[in-house]
Design a protein around this motif. Structure first.
Motif, PDB file in Angstrom:
ATOM      1  N   GLY A 101      72.624  33.790  60.005  1.00  0.00           N
ATOM      2  CA  GLY A 101      71.888  34.278  61.173  1.00  0.00           C
ATOM      3  C   GLY A 101      70.753  33.320  61.476  1.00  0.00           C
ATOM      4  N   THR A 104      64.646  35.199  63.911  1.00  0.00           N
ATOM      5  CA  THR A 104      63.271  35.190  63.397  1.00  0.00           C
ATOM      6  C   THR A 104      63.209  35.374  61.883  1.00  0.00           C
ATOM      7  OG1 THR A 104      62.362  35.895  65.494  1.00  0.00           O
ATOM      8  CG2 THR A 104      61.104  36.507  63.541  1.00  0.00           C
ATOM      9  N   ALA A 105      63.965  36.324  61.359  1.00  0.00           N
ATOM     10  CA  ALA A 105      63.924  36.574  59.908  1.00  0.00           C
ATOM     11  C   ALA A 105      64.411  35.332  59.163  1.00  0.00           C
ATOM     12  CB  ALA A 105      64.790  37.781  59.568  1.00  0.00           C
ATOM     13  N   LYS A 127      75.640  32.100  64.856  1.00  0.00           N
ATOM     14  CA  LYS A 127      76.632  32.281  65.919  1.00  0.00           C
ATOM     15  C   LYS A 127      76.183  31.605  67.191  1.00  0.00           C
ATOM     16  CE  LYS A 127      76.982  36.625  66.706  1.00  0.00           C
ATOM     17  NZ  LYS A 127      77.307  38.015  67.032  1.00  0.00           N
ATOM     18  N   GLU A 128      74.863  31.483  67.337  1.00  0.00           N
ATOM     19  CA  GLU A 128      74.322  30.938  68.583  1.00  0.00           C
ATOM     20  C   GLU A 128      74.318  29.420  68.553  1.00  0.00           C
ATOM     21  OE1 GLU A 128      70.819  32.848  70.381  1.00  0.00           O
ATOM     22  OE2 GLU A 128      70.891  34.177  68.659  1.00  0.00           O
ATOM     23  N   ARG A 135      62.338  35.905  70.297  1.00  0.00           N
ATOM     24  CA  ARG A 135      62.964  36.622  71.423  1.00  0.00           C
ATOM     25  C   ARG A 135      61.977  37.282  72.395  1.00  0.00           C
ATOM     26  NH1 ARG A 135      68.435  36.302  70.260  1.00  0.00           N
ATOM     27  NH2 ARG A 135      68.755  36.054  68.041  1.00  0.00           N
ATOM     28  N   LYS A 140      59.537  38.391  78.920  1.00  0.00           N
ATOM     29  CA  LYS A 140      58.137  38.372  79.395  1.00  0.00           C
ATOM     30  C   LYS A 140      57.801  36.999  79.974  1.00  0.00           C
ATOM     31  CE  LYS A 140      57.072  41.481  75.532  1.00  0.00           C
ATOM     32  NZ  LYS A 140      58.321  41.217  74.761  1.00  0.00           N
ATOM     33  N   VAL A 187      79.866  33.939  60.344  1.00  0.00           N
ATOM     34  CA  VAL A 187      80.274  34.308  58.986  1.00  0.00           C
ATOM     35  C   VAL A 187      81.134  35.562  59.112  1.00  0.00           C
ATOM     36  CG1 VAL A 187      79.466  35.173  56.762  1.00  0.00           C
ATOM     37  CG2 VAL A 187      78.291  33.268  57.858  1.00  0.00           C
ATOM     38  N   THR A 214      71.312  38.928  60.162  1.00  0.00           N
ATOM     39  CA  THR A 214      72.216  38.867  61.314  1.00  0.00           C
ATOM     40  C   THR A 214      71.772  39.737  62.497  1.00  0.00           C
ATOM     41  OG1 THR A 214      73.543  40.463  60.095  1.00  0.00           O
ATOM     42  CG2 THR A 214      74.302  38.199  60.065  1.00  0.00           C
ATOM     43  N   ARG A 235      70.220  39.482  75.180  1.00  0.00           N
ATOM     44  CA  ARG A 235      69.556  39.327  73.879  1.00  0.00           C
ATOM     45  C   ARG A 235      69.210  37.870  73.558  1.00  0.00           C
ATOM     46  NH1 ARG A 235      68.095  42.396  69.663  1.00  0.00           N
ATOM     47  NH2 ARG A 235      67.945  41.354  67.645  1.00  0.00           N
ATOM     48  N   LEU A 262      63.528  46.818  76.242  1.00  0.00           N
ATOM     49  CA  LEU A 262      64.226  45.677  76.825  1.00  0.00           C
ATOM     50  C   LEU A 262      64.454  45.860  78.327  1.00  0.00           C
ATOM     51  CD1 LEU A 262      65.698  43.071  75.545  1.00  0.00           C
ATOM     52  CD2 LEU A 262      67.751  44.302  76.178  1.00  0.00           C
ATOM     53  N   VAL A 359      79.514  41.297  58.260  1.00  0.00           N
ATOM     54  CA  VAL A 359      79.711  40.023  57.557  1.00  0.00           C
ATOM     55  C   VAL A 359      80.340  40.192  56.170  1.00  0.00           C
ATOM     56  CG1 VAL A 359      77.947  38.648  58.719  1.00  0.00           C
ATOM     57  CG2 VAL A 359      77.315  40.034  56.771  1.00  0.00           C
ATOM     58  N   ASP A 391      66.215  42.995  61.577  1.00  0.00           N
ATOM     59  CA  ASP A 391      66.781  44.178  62.244  1.00  0.00           C
ATOM     60  C   ASP A 391      67.926  44.822  61.466  1.00  0.00           C
ATOM     61  OD1 ASP A 391      65.082  43.571  64.317  1.00  0.00           O
ATOM     62  OD2 ASP A 391      66.630  43.373  65.847  1.00  0.00           O
ATOM     63  N   HIS A 408      61.885  45.170  65.302  1.00  0.00           N
ATOM     64  CA  HIS A 408      60.733  44.523  65.936  1.00  0.00           C
ATOM     65  C   HIS A 408      60.440  43.164  65.325  1.00  0.00           C
ATOM     66  CE1 HIS A 408      59.893  47.901  68.436  1.00  0.00           C
ATOM     67  NE2 HIS A 408      59.710  48.708  67.419  1.00  0.00           N
ATOM     68  N   HIS A 409      59.801  42.340  66.138  1.00  0.00           N
ATOM     69  CA  HIS A 409      59.537  40.942  65.785  1.00  0.00           C
ATOM     70  C   HIS A 409      58.712  40.804  64.493  1.00  0.00           C
ATOM     71  CE1 HIS A 409      58.684  36.696  66.697  1.00  0.00           C
ATOM     72  NE2 HIS A 409      57.505  36.963  66.166  1.00  0.00           N
TER      73      HIS A 409
END
Ligand SMILES: Cc1cc2nc3c(=O)[nH]c(=O)nc-3n(C[C@H](O)[C@H](O)[C@H](O)COP(=O)(O)OP(=O)(O)OC[C@H]3O[C@@H](n4cnc5c(N)ncnc54)[C@H](O)[C@@H]3O)c2cc1C
Length: 531
Positions: A101, A104-105, A127-128, A135, A140, A187, A214, A235, A262, A359, A391, A408-409
């Motif tokens: 993944g 952020t994490a 995946k990206e 995010r 914003k 994965v 992920t 997203r 969102l 996964v 998340d 959350h972030h």
């Protein structure tokens, strides 16, 4: 820029492995060969750890046929030897840390690993296409740049006017002996006992320690129209690019399905920045008002009214029954469950996320049947050497005394850091006891920071700053809302328009004090100017 990744860039330099197009890194220009060559250093490490046998073999000349005859192949004697043979045979690369993944994490975990382990070899799989990014600006500040080139630069100004970029680090920081990045690969399985990760292209990778970060996948809804160019979820930065490109020339109608963070943020951002280009928006959601699972009823109504006043057509308490292609004009027809219908050019579905717990297939990890996500222990481990953050993690919240999954972030940042630290520390791993905060900004007058359990079903006590005497209309500018459980203990706090109070709010929650008289909360958090 984060210290340890920045240091990494300076000390070891970077190698560039460019792809010609926005395709797969691993399968791009350099493909597998480039990938293999950049992990040269980590293969070297594996050899050293395994003793001198491989190096010795390299020095040996080709065996003669007689040699082969006399030397019968020996079965592997140790588990390590067996593993090494298997890795050679199946071309399996090994990393000390594999991070699944690229959000952020993941980013914050890597930063901690680099801080703790100077011999780290890290593989990040996403995946990206894009390297890790934050995010929150996607709904914003990125919309407020007034620069159509934002889809390429991803530059924006934050609330204080400071220039920022969406990417945590530039591309160039990835792709070296310490930190590898595989993009656009998924994965699809984890062999936990063998410590192997399986990618969707069939590639196997061995890890010493692994992090699952992920996140979640936007919930999809089924309509008669299946036109995924006109009906989308939101997203990723790619979702932003596509939607921005769609609205930037103006004269369009957009429908946003969803009244949560969102959907509401996206509605407000597009409306505020593209109204002058004749972008019209309808927002549809089943709840009575926006953010109604969070705000007390009166505040949800107030925020909804503010959005209506700003020019959005809001359909609260309403479901989208269907979306159908209109073959006559190429638009979409949206039908609501109250019988109304209207035409639109694009529908954005913002109906929450489903945690990405797909996964692991070969073995089972415990899934939280109430909150979703992988169940972790206080050190954020799902199994030995297998960690989960962000998340997708279901963890026990010590201060609230409940199992939770937080989307959350700040929680993704903090659990990422904690998991990365626990994966790489030489000391005893630490438990996750942090109480994360979250925030949202809708219209200029509707913004807040909050911490703890802020479920609007709880009893709430609101303290609002007195409006100035000439302010005749009812408006909410600065206030603190306390959420109390059945025992009258504050379990959550929302500071509306009152920023920088999260430490004080967190302290109130951690004290777990029974509030005998609610008026005690009147001055618990002040209304000083913060910025
Ligand atoms: C538009 C938007 C705005 C937001 N605004 C705010 C805000 O204002 N305040 C706030 O507190 N929070 C906000 N959030 C929530 C916050 O961004 C998330 O909580 C945070 O991103 C979660 O981080 P994560 O690392 O757990 O997951 P993610 O950031 O979702 O990262 C997960 C990554 O894993 C990848 N992945 C998934 N499955 C696989 C697989 N099988 N193989 C390989 N890769 C995989 C995904 O593609 C993704 O790159 C916002 C979220 C969004 C989408």
């Amino acid at each position: 820029m984060i210290r340890n990744l920045a240091k990494l860039n300076k000390t070891i330099g970077t190698r560039f492995y460019q792809t010609s197009s926005r395709g797969s890194f691993n399968g791009g220009n350099n493909g597998k060969t480039a990938f293999k060559s950049i992990i040269g250093a980590s293969v070297g490490l594996a050899v050293l750890f395994a003793g001198s046998s491989l190096l010795d073999q390299e020095k040996q000349s080709e065996p003669t046929p007689i040699d082969v005859k006399e030397k019968k192949p020996q079965p592997p004697k140790t588990k390590e030897e067996y593993q090494r043979k298997m890795d050679e045979e199946y071309d399996i690369e090994q990393f000390k840390y594999v991070i699944i993944g690229g959000g952020t994490a993941a980013y914050h975990a890597i930063d901690k690993i680099l801080e703790n382990d100077k011999e780290a070899t890290i593989l990040l799989i996403s995946k990206e296409y894009d390297v890790p990014y934050q995010r929150p600006p996607l709904t914003k500040s990125l919309w407020a740049t007034k620069d159509d080139n934002v889809v390429n630069t991803l530059d924006f100004s934050d609330w204080s006017g400071k220039k920022q970029n969406l990417l945590y680090e530039p591309e160039s920081i990835y792709g070296n002996d310490v930190l590898q990045f595989i993009r656009t690969k998924k994965v699809v399985d984890l062999h936990i006992d063998e410590k192997l990760v399986l990618l969707n292209d069939g590639k196997l990778i061995r890890y010493d320690k692994c992090l699952i970060a992920t996140g979640g996948e936007p919930r999809q809804l089924k309509f008669t129209s299946t036109n995924d160019k006109k009906i989308s979820t939101y997203r990723t930065v790619d979702d932003f690019r596509k939607l921005y490109e769609f609205v930037k020339d103006g004269d369009k109608h957009v429908t946003v399905l969803g009244g949560g963070f969102l959907g509401s943020e996206l509605t407000c951002s597009i409306n505020a920045n593209f109204q002058d280009k004749n972008i019209k928006i309808d927002q549809v959601f089943p709840e009575p008002g926006v953010l109604s699972t969070l705000f007390p009823e009166y505040l949800s109504k107030y925020a909804t009214d503010e959005i209506v006043k700003s020019g959005v057509k809001v359909h609260s308490g309403t479901l989208i029954k269907d979306v159908v292609d209109n073959s006559e004009n190429g638009r979409l027809t949206v039908t609501l469950n109250n019988g109304e219908s209207f035409e639109t050019d694009h529908v954005v579905v913002a109906a929450g996320i489903i945690p990405n717990t797909n996964v692991v297939k070969s073995t089972s990890l415990e899934i939280d049947t109430v909150n979703g996500g992988y169940v972790v222990n206080p050190e954020l481990q799902a199994r030995t050497d297998l960690y989960v953050a962000g998340d997708v993690a279901s963890y026990y919240d010590f201060s609230l005394g409940v199992r939770r999954r937080v989307e959350h972030h700040d929680h993704a940042r903090a659990t990422g850091e904690m998991a990365g630290s626990n994966m790489s520390t030489k000391n005893t791993p630490a438990p996750y006891t942090y109480q994360p905060f979250f925030w949202s900004d809708l219209t200029p007058g509707v913004g807040f920071e909050a911490v703890g359990n802020t479920n609007s079903k709880l009893k709430t006590f609101s303290v609002w700053e007195k409006p100035s005497s000439d302010d005749s209309k009812q408006s909410y500018t600065k206030g603190n809302i306390y959420y109390l459980n059945d025992n009258n203990v504050v379990v959550g706090v929302l500071c509306y328009g009152n920023y920088g109070k999260m430490d004080t709010a967190r302290d109130i929650i951690l004290k777990r004090k029974v509030v005998q008289d609610l008026n005690q909360l009147q001055h618990a958090i002040d209304f000083d100017e913060h910025h």
